[in-house]
Design a protein around this motif. Structure first.
Motif, PDB file in Angstrom:
ATOM      1  N   PRO A  55       0.807  -1.223   0.000  1.00 20.33           N
ATOM      2  CA  PRO A  55       0.000   0.000   0.000  1.00 20.33           C
ATOM      3  C   PRO A  55       0.838   1.270   0.000  1.00 20.33           C
ATOM      4  CG  PRO A  55      -0.840  -1.555   1.625  1.00 20.33           C
ATOM      5  CD  PRO A  55       0.468  -2.096   1.144  1.00 20.33           C
ATOM      6  N   ILE A  56       2.019   1.174   0.556  1.00 20.90           N
ATOM      7  CA  ILE A  56       2.874   2.356   0.641  1.00 20.90           C
ATOM      8  C   ILE A  56       3.436   2.727  -0.723  1.00 20.90           C
ATOM      9  CG2 ILE A  56       4.938   3.325   1.749  1.00 20.90           C
ATOM     10  CD1 ILE A  56       4.420   1.455   4.096  1.00 20.90           C
ATOM     11  N   LEU A  57       3.575   1.749  -1.621  1.00 20.62           N
ATOM     12  CA  LEU A  57       4.174   2.006  -2.933  1.00 20.62           C
ATOM     13  C   LEU A  57       3.352   2.990  -3.756  1.00 20.62           C
ATOM     14  CD1 LEU A  57       6.331   1.382  -5.047  1.00 20.62           C
ATOM     15  CD2 LEU A  57       4.943  -0.561  -5.789  1.00 20.62           C
ATOM     16  N   LEU A  58       2.086   2.659  -4.035  1.00 21.88           N
ATOM     17  CA  LEU A  58       1.266   3.540  -4.868  1.00 21.88           C
ATOM     18  C   LEU A  58       0.987   4.858  -4.148  1.00 21.88           C
ATOM     19  CD1 LEU A  58      -0.021   3.434  -7.681  1.00 21.88           C
ATOM     20  CD2 LEU A  58      -2.192   2.873  -6.577  1.00 21.88           C
ATOM     21  N   GLY A  59       0.816   4.778  -2.828  1.00 23.34           N
ATOM     22  CA  GLY A  59       0.582   5.991  -2.053  1.00 23.34           C
ATOM     23  C   GLY A  59       1.757   6.941  -2.093  1.00 23.34           C
ATOM     24  N   SER A  60       2.937   6.413  -2.377  1.00 20.61           N
ATOM     25  CA  SER A  60       4.131   7.248  -2.488  1.00 20.61           C
ATOM     26  C   SER A  60       4.286   7.825  -3.886  1.00 20.61           C
ATOM     27  CB  SER A  60       5.378   6.420  -2.135  1.00 20.61           C
ATOM     28  OG  SER A  60       5.259   5.853  -0.858  1.00 20.61           O
ATOM     29  N   ARG A  63       1.709  10.455  -5.073  1.00 10.60           N
ATOM     30  CA  ARG A  63       1.663  11.757  -4.405  1.00 10.60           C
ATOM     31  C   ARG A  63       2.071  12.882  -5.358  1.00 10.60           C
ATOM     32  NH1 ARG A  63       3.889  11.176   1.836  1.00 10.60           N
ATOM     33  NH2 ARG A  63       2.075  10.060   2.619  1.00 10.60           N
ATOM     34  N   ILE A  64       2.950  12.583  -6.293  1.00  8.14           N
ATOM     35  CA  ILE A  64       3.416  13.619  -7.216  1.00  8.14           C
ATOM     36  C   ILE A  64       2.273  14.090  -8.129  1.00  8.14           C
ATOM     37  CG2 ILE A  64       5.028  14.168  -9.073  1.00  8.14           C
ATOM     38  CD1 ILE A  64       6.993  12.186  -7.777  1.00  8.14           C
ATOM     39  N   PRO A  65       1.649  13.204  -8.925  1.00 10.78           N
ATOM     40  CA  PRO A  65       0.549  13.696  -9.780  1.00 10.78           C
ATOM     41  C   PRO A  65      -0.653  14.198  -8.988  1.00 10.78           C
ATOM     42  CG  PRO A  65       0.725  11.301  -9.906  1.00 10.78           C
ATOM     43  CD  PRO A  65       1.941  11.780  -9.200  1.00 10.78           C
ATOM     44  N   MET A  66      -0.935  13.596  -7.832  1.00 13.69           N
ATOM     45  CA  MET A  66      -2.082  14.057  -7.048  1.00 13.69           C
ATOM     46  C   MET A  66      -1.828  15.430  -6.443  1.00 13.69           C
ATOM     47  SD  MET A  66      -4.452  11.809  -7.428  1.00 13.69           S
ATOM     48  CE  MET A  66      -5.652  11.827  -6.086  1.00 13.69           C
ATOM     49  N   GLY A  67      -0.595  15.708  -6.059  1.00 17.08           N
ATOM     50  CA  GLY A  67      -0.239  17.042  -5.580  1.00 17.08           C
ATOM     51  C   GLY A  67      -0.382  18.081  -6.679  1.00 17.08           C
ATOM     52  N   ILE A  68       0.007  17.695  -7.900  1.00 11.71           N
ATOM     53  CA  ILE A  68      -0.116  18.594  -9.054  1.00 11.71           C
ATOM     54  C   ILE A  68      -1.598  18.863  -9.359  1.00 11.71           C
ATOM     55  CG2 ILE A  68       0.289  18.785 -11.538  1.00 11.71           C
ATOM     56  CD1 ILE A  68       2.848  17.079 -11.059  1.00 11.71           C
ATOM     57  N   LEU A  69      -2.413  17.814  -9.332  1.00 16.02           N
ATOM     58  CA  LEU A  69      -3.845  17.988  -9.571  1.00 16.02           C
ATOM     59  C   LEU A  69      -4.484  18.883  -8.510  1.00 16.02           C
ATOM     60  CD1 LEU A  69      -4.899  14.349 -10.578  1.00 16.02           C
ATOM     61  CD2 LEU A  69      -4.788  16.362 -12.079  1.00 16.02           C
ATOM     62  N   LEU A 108      -4.187  -0.729  -4.644  1.00 11.25           N
ATOM     63  CA  LEU A 108      -5.241   0.287  -4.758  1.00 11.25           C
ATOM     64  C   LEU A 108      -5.436   1.030  -3.441  1.00 11.25           C
ATOM     65  CD1 LEU A 108      -8.027  -1.560  -6.819  1.00 11.25           C
ATOM     66  CD2 LEU A 108      -6.199  -0.063  -7.651  1.00 11.25           C
ATOM     67  N   LEU A 109      -5.334   0.302  -2.346  1.00 19.94           N
ATOM     68  CA  LEU A 109      -5.476   0.899  -1.027  1.00 19.94           C
ATOM     69  C   LEU A 109      -4.427   1.988  -0.802  1.00 19.94           C
ATOM     70  CD1 LEU A 109      -7.410   0.027   1.391  1.00 19.94           C
ATOM     71  CD2 LEU A 109      -5.374  -1.007   2.401  1.00 19.94           C
ATOM     72  N   GLY A 110      -3.290   1.821  -1.481  1.00 20.60           N
ATOM     73  CA  GLY A 110      -2.200   2.774  -1.341  1.00 20.60           C
ATOM     74  C   GLY A 110      -2.548   4.188  -1.777  1.00 20.60           C
ATOM     75  N   MET A 111      -3.568   4.339  -2.621  1.00 19.54           N
ATOM     76  CA  MET A 111      -3.955   5.691  -3.042  1.00 19.54           C
ATOM     77  C   MET A 111      -4.316   6.571  -1.855  1.00 19.54           C
ATOM     78  SD  MET A 111      -3.657   6.428  -6.232  1.00 19.54           S
ATOM     79  CE  MET A 111      -4.732   7.868  -6.361  1.00 19.54           C
ATOM     80  N   ALA A 112      -4.690   5.962  -0.738  1.00 14.86           N
ATOM     81  CA  ALA A 112      -5.026   6.735   0.466  1.00 14.86           C
ATOM     82  C   ALA A 112      -3.847   7.587   0.921  1.00 14.86           C
ATOM     83  CB  ALA A 112      -5.470   5.792   1.586  1.00 14.86           C
ATOM     84  N   GLY A 113      -2.635   7.101   0.665  1.00 14.51           N
ATOM     85  CA  GLY A 113      -1.445   7.842   1.087  1.00 14.51           C
ATOM     86  C   GLY A 113      -1.236   9.145   0.351  1.00 14.51           C
ATOM     87  N   THR A 114      -1.889   9.308  -0.804  1.00 16.62           N
ATOM     88  CA  THR A 114      -1.746  10.562  -1.554  1.00 16.62           C
ATOM     89  C   THR A 114      -2.480  11.707  -0.871  1.00 16.62           C
ATOM     90  OG1 THR A 114      -3.699  10.203  -2.952  1.00 16.62           O
ATOM     91  CG2 THR A 114      -1.619   9.244  -3.711  1.00 16.62           C
TER      92      THR A 114
END
Length: 390
Positions: A55-60, A63-69, A108-114
């Motif tokens: 979960p930490i992988l995708l959440g990490s 973070r870049i594209p989600m921060g930009i959005l 998919l759960l990793g998206m929470a980290g964004t």
């Protein structure tokens, strides 16, 4: 007064929404044994470590594209979209019956980290720079969601089914997505784009902060994630007892974050960070030596929580100063590296444990990363001429 009320509401909801997302992000770790039993899956030590780290992988990375959005369209809209998306993996987790599907669901759960990059971008626009150290520290208190997962979820398994436990998380996501609709929108940067925002990677300060956060936030995530495993494997504690210590660690590390931000508003951040790194080197070495002595282990765990909590707050005081108008992008970049700092240790420790029978070598690697960070900090910012904030 109206502007102040909006700022307080934005900070409150940004923090609470992050808390809920972080509960989801770390929901797998304290529940891994019941989930595996429910799925009827038997796995090796490495497979277990890889599952917890996934979960930490995708959440990490995201973070870049989600921060930009969040910079471009506003943190409010992106927050709502994220919480609605997270309902999918939360509903899936207690229903899958193979290791492969568990890995996919955990990803998919990793998206929470964004939510971290979204929350920081959302809150920043409501406060002036001279208050952002404390404010971003307060926003980071949303990390306490990891403590709530560690403390409450193992207890729920005694009184309700696995499916119903995750229904609680779904309910929280829906409630906060609805509440966020009534929150003020932050300033947006309509010119934000992937190419323009990723230009922050050209800033050396971005990379230095990313390395420092790789160490401090990486340790926060790793220890929160691994403490249940350490406590059950090293000292034969129950899952509930292990969850208590994981929660204690997460609470201390989270609550010390705004303290680090506040101190950075008053004292030069790089000076504070220097002493933080020195202490981390010492405690990591001591932890490696006394890893199997429970009293010393738990004392060192508390000290690590204090140090990484302060360090996280100190580092994020400096993020808004790296690239004006691209706070979400810098946050996403630095946050991604911090998340990766939480992704690799469980895997590395799993390999080391399977190969050597112990975790000690992996613990000493923490001291090595802290030493490298200290050397670069001293060279570039303390002895050198580089400055982010005075």
């Amino acid at each position: 007064m109206e502007s102040k009320s909006k700022s307080i509401l934005a900070l409150t909801m940004g923090t609470l929404s992050m808390m809920v997302c972080f509960m989801v992000w770390l929901s797998l770790s304290p529940m891994v044994d019941p989930i595996l039993n429910n799925a009827g899956v038997q796995i090796s030590e490495f497979q277990r470590s890889f599952l917890l780290a996934t979960p930490i992988l995708l959440g990490s990375i995201m973070r870049i594209p989600m921060g930009i959005l969040a910079d471009k369209y506003g943190g409010k809209k992106i927050y709502i979209a994220l919480m609605l998306f997270l309902i999918i993996p939360v509903l899936m987790l207690p229903r899958v019956h193979s290791y492969g599907m568990l890995i996919f669901t955990a990803l998919l759960l990793g998206m929470a980290g964004t939510s971290f990059a979204i929350g920081i971008s959302y809150v920043t626009g409501f406060f002036p720079p001279e208050k952002q150290g404390l404010v971003l520290g307060i926003a980071g208190v949303g990390n306490i969601g990891t403590a709530f997962s560690a403390f409450f979820l193992p207890r729920f398994i005694k009184t309700m089914s696995l499916v119903n436990i995750f229904y609680i998380l779904v309910a929280l996501l829906v409630i906060f997505a609805v509440l966020m609709i009534f929150c003020p929108e932050s300033k947006t940067n309509s010119e934000a784009s992937m190419a323009k925002s990723l230009s922050v990677a050209k800033e050396r300060d971005t990379w230095f902060l990313a390395l420092f956060y790789f160490l401090t936030f990486g340790m926060f995530m790793s220890m929160t994630n691994l403490l249940p495993t350490f406590m059950t494997k090293l000292f034969s504690n129950s899952l509930v007892e292990a969850g208590i210590w994981a929660a204690i660690f997460a609470v201390i590390g989270t609550l010390l974050r705004p303290v680090g931000g506040y101190l950075s508003d008053k004292i030069r951040p790089m000076t504070l960070l220097k002493y933080d790194f020195i202490c981390l080197i010492i405690v990591a070495i001591v932890l490696g030596i006394f890893l199997k002595t429970q009293g010393i282990f738990l004392t060192i765990v508390v000290l690590i929580a204090i140090l990484v909590g302060l360090g996280n707050g100190i580092i994020f005081k400096m993020v808004p100063f790296v690239s004006s108008g691209n706070t979400g992008a810098v946050t996403g970049f630095v946050g991604a590296m911090g998340g990766l700092g939480g992704y690799f240790p469980p895997i590395v420790l799993g390999v080391i444990k399977q190969s050597t029978g112990g975790y000690e070598i992996g613990i000493y690697l923490i001291a090595v990363v802290a030493l490298i960070s200290l050397i670069l900090l001293q060279k570039e910012y303390i002895s050198g001429s580089r400055k982010i904030v005075k």
